[in-house]
Enzyme design. Structure first.
Site: not given
Ligand code: SAH
Length: 476
Positions: A270, A248, A384
């Site tokens: 996407k 991703d 998000m």
């Molecule tokens: N599966 C992922 C989440 C996916 S949804 C997990 O477990 O972390 C995507 C959201 O995750 C982003 O919009 C943000 O809110 C958060 N996110 C993912 N990586 C991040 C990072 N390095 N720093 C801050 N927020 C992060």
């Protein structure tokens, strides 16, 4: 080559350890593990050695070193802190042509003990010929991380079935292909899932059938938030073994750099003009296509695949299509961002629970339980949320959360460019706009977020105060 590598069978054979301290204890335990009949010669013993002697598991010669101790042994280890005694042991052993190791003294030693990675019956031994033991230990750590702990079980299974495998595949080429299948296919997978009986059954069944073409599989891997140091050992192994990696947008370049070089990399984010449904359908189809072609596919997702990662949908599709899969958890953004911002998510007085929430506040999608979210003494982690900070702040306050409740907004958590913005929830949208916070960012709301200003240790921190110009503090 300065030293000849050799694996000695000490089972039931007498070996002598001179010395009764902590080092002697370690050497004794290692020799016992190899089945040696150990005698320890020393005036005094550590409590653990004394207990072994009392149990009859070792023999004890009390007193100062006596050359007669060498009479019946195959091998000697000198582990005293007296250089004179060590030298005497070494010289006596040399005169009798007995192999002797003096701990940490290659000059006095006629054999050396390597660093090992133990996946018995498979053992990897590493030696720097006594020149750089630290380097050997480093190498050992690296190699240790490469092999799953079930490798030993797999080798044990191969040993037990060796005759039958030979009989079933008399042709060498076919036999090699069978062993490849054994090491890479469902038998190894079942062992990793701690199902040794089913693994053995799969091996036995396969022996009765003609060799099938390689069977593909999918490993759903959580890549964590970005810092490659937060990958699990299992994730790293999967990346090393992959034929195809489907990743991703959120997966960092640093992590992709750790993957097997000749793996095919497919970015499956996407695409313009595509809705979520179409993206997901395309990913499902690709996963099944690669697996059916016999490839080992790694499906790599940011954070953890089961936290707002659609991992469940992908597994259901794989199950429906009969594709074998495994799941490797990753560190989700809430855990990583909290840790890298110095925010404990729970706190004995201020937060007895944590909620992971997806921030869909648009009126048509909003089915969150705001009265519950606005309750005190809990920590909220919003994923998000960057586009919805106005609504988030407004709804929490209108449902009863205090306007000066601390928040921390962590942008690019765990990456070199990490920024943490903290302040009071009523100022959240203005502060975020003023500092230009962009996705990916994670929002933490709750008293514990106030600790970010004090406990921060990574990246940069912007203290937005409490709206009264004062930096905020967690009430004592
Ligand atoms: N599966 C992922 C989440 C996916 S949804 C997990 O477990 O972390 C995507 C959201 O995750 C982003 O919009 C943000 O809110 C958060 N996110 C993912 N990586 C991040 C990072 N390095 N720093 C801050 N927020 C992060």
């Amino acid at each position: 080559m300065k030293l000849f590598p050799l694996f000695a069978d000490l089972n039931g054979r007498p070996a002598l350890v001179v010395g009764g301290g902590a080092v002697a204890e370690r050497k004794t335990l290692a020799l016992l593990e190899a089945g040696a009949a150990v005698t320890v010669g020393a005036p005094g013993l550590t409590p653990a050695l004394a207990a072994l002697a009392a149990d009859g598991r070792i023999h004890h010669h009390p007193g100062r070193f006596d050359p007669a101790w060498l009479d019946a042994v195959w091998l000697v280890v000198a582990a005293t802190d007296d250089t004179g005694v060590n030298r005497e042991v070494s010289e006596t052993a040399e005169a009798r042509r007995l192999f002797c190791n003096v701990v940490d003294d290659p000059a006095l030693s006629s054999f050396q003990v390597p660093s090992i990675v133990d996946r018995s019956p498979v053992i990897v031994a590493i030696s720097s010929s006594g020149v750089a033991p630290v380097l050997a230990r480093r190498l050992r750590e690296r190699i240790e991380s490469l092999f799953d702990h079930t490798l030993g079980q797999l080798a044990g299974l191969a040993e037990r079935y060796r005759q039958r495998i030979r009989a079933g595949h008399p042709d060498l080429g076919a036999r090699r292909r069978f062993y490849d299948w054994l090491l890479d296919g469902p038998v190894a997978g079942l062992l990793r899932q701690q199902r040794p009986d089913q693994a053995e059954a799969a091996l036995a069944t396969a022996l009765d059938q003609p060799l099938r073409p390689a069977e593909g599989s999918v490993v759903l891997v959580g890549a964590g938030p970005g810092d490659p140091g937060l990958l699990t050992l299992k994730a790293l192994r999967a990346l090393n073994e992959a034929d195809v990696i489907m990743y991703d947008r959120l997966v960092s370049d640093d992590i992709m750099a750790l993957a097997r070089r000749d793996a095919t990399r497919v970015s499956v984010g996407k695409q313009p003009g595509e809705d979520h449904h179409a993206t997901q359908a395309r990913i499902h189809a690709l996963l099944v296509e690669h697996a059916r072609a016999g490839r080992r596919v790694v499906r790599l997702k940011g954070g953890d695949a089961f936290i707002f990662g659609r991992g469940g949908e992908e597994l259901e599709y794989l199950r429906e299509h009969g594709v074998r899969y495994e799941v490797v958890p990753g560190i989700t953004a809430a855990l990583a961002c909290a840790a890298y911002a110095g925010i404990p998510l729970t706190h004995r007085e201020h937060a007895q629970s944590v909620r992971l929430v997806t921030a869909h506040c648009r009126d048509d999608e909003d089915n969150l339980d705001w009265p519950a979210l606005a309750r005190e003494k809990q920590t909220l982690a919003f994923y998000m949320g960057v586009g919805q900070l106005d609504a988030l702040s407004r709804r929490l306050i209108s449902h009863g959360r205090a306007p000066d409740t601390p928040f921390a907004l962590i942008e690019n958590g765990s990456r070199p460019e990490q920024r943490v913005l903290s302040g009071a929830v009523k100022d959240l949208p203005d502060l975020a706009r003023a500092h230009g916070i962009r996705s990916p960012a994670l929002l933490i709301v709750g008293e514990v977020a106030g600790l970010a200003s004090r406990l921060q240790w990574f990246g940069s921190h912007i203290d937005g105060g409490q709206g009264d110009g004062q930096p905020q503090r967690l009430a004592a």
